[in-house]
Design an enzyme around this catalytic site. Sequence first.
Site, PDB file in Angstrom:
ATOM      1  CG  HIS A 199      23.597 -26.007 -13.914  1.00  0.00           C
ATOM      2  ND1 HIS A 199      24.827 -25.830 -13.341  1.00  0.00           N
ATOM      3  CD2 HIS A 199      23.279 -24.810 -14.474  1.00  0.00           C
ATOM      4  CE1 HIS A 199      25.243 -24.598 -13.546  1.00  0.00           C
ATOM      5  NE2 HIS A 199      24.307 -23.954 -14.238  1.00  0.00           N
ATOM      6  NE  ARG A 252      28.596 -21.352 -11.745  1.00  0.00           N
ATOM      7  CZ  ARG A 252      27.756 -21.088 -12.744  1.00  0.00           C
ATOM      8  NH1 ARG A 252      26.472 -21.327 -12.618  1.00  0.00           N
ATOM      9  NH2 ARG A 252      28.201 -20.587 -13.885  1.00  0.00           N
ATOM     10  CD  GLU A 292      25.912 -28.192 -11.105  1.00  0.00           C
ATOM     11  OE1 GLU A 292      26.200 -27.987 -12.294  1.00  0.00           O
ATOM     12  OE2 GLU A 292      25.345 -27.361 -10.384  1.00  0.00           O
TER      13      GLU A 292
HETATM   14  C1  8YV Z   1      25.195 -22.579 -18.001  1.00  0.00           C
HETATM   15  C2  8YV Z   1      25.062 -20.928 -16.095  1.00  0.00           C
HETATM   16  O1  8YV Z   1      24.679 -23.836 -17.703  1.00  0.00           O
HETATM   17  O2  8YV Z   1      25.393 -19.008 -17.397  1.00  0.00           O
HETATM   18  C3  8YV Z   1      25.664 -19.605 -16.372  1.00  0.00           C
HETATM   19  O3  8YV Z   1      26.411 -19.118 -15.521  1.00  0.00           O
HETATM   20  O4  8YV Z   1      25.094 -21.400 -15.023  1.00  0.00           O
HETATM   21  C4  8YV Z   1      24.378 -21.663 -17.157  1.00  0.00           C
HETATM   22  O5  8YV Z   1      23.565 -20.862 -17.886  1.00  0.00           O
HETATM   23  C5  8YV Z   1      26.642 -22.752 -17.775  1.00  0.00           C
HETATM   24  O6  8YV Z   1      27.346 -21.596 -17.958  1.00  0.00           O
HETATM   25  C6  8YV Z   1      27.128 -23.854 -18.719  1.00  0.00           C
HETATM   26  O7  8YV Z   1      28.340 -23.646 -19.187  1.00  0.00           O
END
Ligand code: 8YV
Length: 320
Positions: free
Chosen positions: A277, A230, A259
């Site tokens: 991302h 993150r 983002e």
């Molecule tokens: C997704 C992510 O982009 O699973 C996660 O925690 O960071 C990603 O796979 C994100 O959750 C989008 O909602």
Amino acid sequence: MSEILIMGNMPDKSLSILKAEFTVHRAVEMTNFEKFLAEQGDKISAVATTGFVGIHNSIIEKLKNLQIISSNGVGYDSIDATFCADRGIIVTHTPDVLNAEVANTTIMLFLNSFREFSFNEAYVKSGNWKLEGMAPYSRSPDNRVVGILGMGRIGQEIASRLSIFNPKILYHSRSPKDVPYTYYEDLETMARDCEVLICITPGGLQTNKIVNEGVLTALGSTGTLINIARGSVVDQTALISALKDKRLGYAALDVFENEPNVPDELIHMSNVIVLPHVGSATFETRAAMGDLTLNNLIEFKKNGKVITPVPECLNLNQNT
Ligand code: 8YV
């Protein structure tokens, strides 16, 4: 339970599956969301959202009969799971089905950073190869000391996929794990001892800006930071300064503080790789994540239990 609120976007196929099970309300289609909450909030017993969109506590408070929030993504830092658990609302996420993909993306960032493929591709496409001759050498990815911040399921998958490059693996997490790698209680000390720091720890208050100026400086002028976790995990302002001052050598980033805004400084530095991302963003893995998001809702509707509750809500799943 029959009425669901969908936050954010959802593929048509998933929508039609949900429509067969629930009366669907979509936040993105509403002109007056507040009015909907005031007039119809009491009818909503389920929410579908994503790790990116999440759901704010002030909305949850208006959904008086909410029982379940199913979030697409393994990270759920955009949902206050303790707040939900205290109110008897079960939160689910999509662990495991994305481990391999996120690990693959990490390996690609690792390789790209060491072999500088982004720079080299631009070297050909800009005509510099013809003008300036052979491109500069890059660093070998073999035999590196790699520090992993976060040794959960994805961290372990990354370590295992890295093994063909013969690394020495160090790790930092809240407590030691049953893994054959060297544990560091202190992140800054690990950063001093490794050449590459890979961040794959959950976001949220506990890890906010845990990769701070001290850690980045300890990683050093030939060090590489890879962030696939993150944006909040890294102090982005400190990162930009460290790269500018050459206290840090390289960065490969899939995630950012705010983002989709990526600071110009990061975009323009040739020793920085930026991705939008996309750690888990393949057709196959996103389909698996989408299915699990729906299946948690459907299972809850059928049996009052879910498949993958977040840790804060484990007890709730046993008692229902
Ligand atoms: C997704 C992510 O982009 O699973 C996660 O925690 O960071 C990603 O796979 C994100 O959750 C989008 O909602």
